[in-house]
Design an enzyme around this catalytic site. Structure first.
Site, PDB file in Angstrom:
ATOM      1  NE  ARG A 197      -1.020  11.937  -3.415  1.00  0.00           N
ATOM      2  CZ  ARG A 197      -0.591  10.821  -2.820  1.00  0.00           C
ATOM      3  NH1 ARG A 197       0.689  10.544  -2.841  1.00  0.00           N
ATOM      4  NH2 ARG A 197      -1.433   9.954  -2.298  1.00  0.00           N
ATOM      5  N   GLY A 211      -0.597  16.570  -7.682  1.00  0.00           N
ATOM      6  CA  GLY A 211      -1.797  16.778  -8.493  1.00  0.00           C
ATOM      7  C   GLY A 211      -2.308  15.430  -8.964  1.00  0.00           C
ATOM      8  CG  HIS A 212      -0.503  12.325  -8.554  1.00  0.00           C
ATOM      9  ND1 HIS A 212       0.570  13.048  -9.034  1.00  0.00           N
ATOM     10  CD2 HIS A 212      -0.050  11.672  -7.473  1.00  0.00           C
ATOM     11  CE1 HIS A 212       1.620  12.814  -8.280  1.00  0.00           C
ATOM     12  NE2 HIS A 212       1.266  11.990  -7.323  1.00  0.00           N
ATOM     13  CB  ALA A 213      -5.442  10.330  -5.573  1.00  0.00           C
TER      14      ALA A 213
END
Ligand code: T46
Length: 143
Positions: free
Chosen positions: A103, A56-58
């Protein structure tokens, strides 16, 4: 491994070598040879509940390769324009995720082990944890 959706060019697959004999299989990886960067960090996710959702981040700069050392899991990938889902389930098959890819990981099987080989040491400042902010930065960079 298989995937559905449109695979962004910021993501690709890596197949590691294997030495097989009657004692079992041996697989190895070297930085700048099997993964396209110097390896600065390795970490593992394990004891992951089957209903857990991770990621839940990039990342602004970080490149990483994910391996399912044991079991399987799903990785949902988004470069701001297209999305795809990849199922990792073999220790020799790596998923290279370059910078600026959102992702999420879920559907972990019982006993799954996710190993990550990373191009940089841990730095919270490299994370983009807000999806709207990620979309803005991706659009600015024309990813
Ligand atoms: C990614 C996916 C695949 C550290 O202190 N050092 C580290 O090297 C890492 C990776 C994490 N941490 C700390 C930061 C948080 O306080 O561990 C805690 C959990 O990290 P996070 O919530 O980011 O874990 P995931 O599984 O959501 O994401 C991790 C990586 O952070 C990320 O880069 O791509 O695995």
């Amino acid at each position: 491994m298989f995937y559905t959706g449109e695979l962004t060019d910021r993501v690709s697959f890596i197949e590691l070598p294997v030495i097989e004999d009657q004692r079992g299989d041996l697989t190895f990886l070297e930085g700048q040879r099997h993964v396209p960067f110097d390896i600065a960090r390795v970490y593992f996710l394990y004891n992951v509940p089957t209903d857990a959702e991770r990621g839940g981040h990039a990342h602004h700069e970080l490149h990483q390769v994910l391996f399912a050392l044991s079991g399987s899991f799903r990785v949902t990938l988004d470069d701001g324009r297209s999305k795809c889902e990849v199922f990792l389930r073999h220790p020799r098959q790596g998923l290279l995720i370059k910078s600026m890819v959102w992702r999420e990981m879920d559907l972990f099987s019982q006993g799954a082990v996710l190993m990550v080989v990373a191009s940089l040491r841990y730095d919270e400042a490299d994370y983009i944890r807000d999806y709207e902010q990620f979309l803005r930065i991706a659009a600015e960079k024309s990813i």
